[in-house]
Design an enzyme around this catalytic site. Structure first.
Site, PDB file in Angstrom:
ATOM      1  N   HIS A  22       0.808  -1.277   0.051  1.00 41.31           N
ATOM      2  CA  HIS A  22      -0.037   0.005  -0.222  1.00 41.31           C
ATOM      3  C   HIS A  22       0.826   0.993   0.043  1.00 41.31           C
ATOM      4  CE1 HIS A  22      -3.560   2.452   1.342  1.00 41.31           C
ATOM      5  NE2 HIS A  22      -2.800   3.357   1.695  1.00 41.31           N
ATOM      6  N   GLU A  23       1.787   1.180   0.964  1.00 45.61           N
ATOM      7  CA  GLU A  23       2.740   2.341   1.055  1.00 45.61           C
ATOM      8  C   GLU A  23       3.639   2.673  -0.147  1.00 45.61           C
ATOM      9  OE1 GLU A  23       2.328   4.737   3.104  1.00 45.61           O
ATOM     10  OE2 GLU A  23       0.661   3.729   4.095  1.00 45.61           O
ATOM     11  N   HIS A  26       2.052   4.312  -3.265  1.00 49.31           N
ATOM     12  CA  HIS A  26       2.145   5.822  -2.933  1.00 49.31           C
ATOM     13  C   HIS A  26       3.425   6.312  -3.468  1.00 49.31           C
ATOM     14  CE1 HIS A  26      -1.812   6.018  -0.974  1.00 49.31           C
ATOM     15  NE2 HIS A  26      -1.420   5.535   0.048  1.00 49.31           N
TER      16      HIS A  26
END
Length: 226
Positions: A22-23, A26
């Site tokens: 998820h990170e 980004h």
């Protein structure tokens, strides 16, 4: 005790994979759209230690689990500088959407894997195969929950950046000011769920769409298995 340890050994890697991807999503999206900040700070790594937030990854979920509240947490946010993006307004929306989008893709991969394992079954699952199926089910649910939870339009969640980009510029400027008190809103949400574990705030808001999406992914797995 043995089953508890096995379950922990399944859940922890599932959660780590979901949060780390998820990170990193980004950061990679920001890099592709002109902002190399995450790369400069060595955050485009799948090493979980680079993304651990002592409070959000350890203290908060541990305390909520200890006191019987709904367990959730967060990783250390990947740094993104809006002014370095090629198109700050829409670039920020894309960066924010990349994290939840990646989790939904991971859930899809989990569903495909679940279906492929199902094609090998000739008898009811047991032993290691049963734990593999359990792990894939948890992997799907964790990724769905993480995606939808982060899409809540509450600063500093990803959903707030998407809403800000969709609003007219005058309204977006006013909405952006909520980012300054975003951490206080998050603390208030944690405090409410902690103090009133039976209030069902998170469960009633997030869990119905989580369950709906889970059924769709399981339908995909069943289609592959058949």
């Amino acid at each position: 005790m043995t089953e508890t340890l096995i379950l922990a050994a399944i859940l922890i890697p599932c959660l780590v994979i979901a949060i780390v991807f998820h990170e990193v999503a980004h950061g990679w999206t920001a890099l592709m759209l002109g902002d190399p900040t995450a790369k400069e700070q060595r955050r485009l790594s799948l090493n979980p230690l680079r993304h651990v937030d002592p409070v959000g990854t350890l203290i908060v979920p541990g305390a909520l689990a200890l006191f019987g509240g709904p367990v959730f947490g967060w990783a250390k946010p990947v740094p993104v500088r809006k002014n370095r993006l090629d198109n700050p307004r829409y670039g920020m929306m894309a960066v924010a959407a990349a994290g939840p989008g990646t989790n939904l893709v991971l859930a899809g991969i989990g569903a495909v894997a679940l279906g492929l394992v199902g094609t090998t079954l000739t008898l009811p699952p047991s032993g290691a195969v049963e734990w593999v199926l359990t792990g894939l089910n948890y992997f799907i649910v964790i990724n769905i929950f993480l995606a939808l939870f982060n899409l809540l339009p509450i600063p500093p969640f990803d959903g707030s950046h998407i809403v800000e980009g969709l609003l007219p510029r005058s309204m977006a400027a006013q909405y952006a000011r909520l980012q300054q008190i975003g951490m206080f809103l998050l603390i208030a949400l944690i405090a409410i769920t902690w103090a009133f574990p039976d209030s069902g705030i998170i469960e009633n808001v997030v869990l119905p769409p989580v369950e709906w999406l889970r059924e769709k992914y399981l339908a995909l797995a069943l289609w592959i298995a058949n």
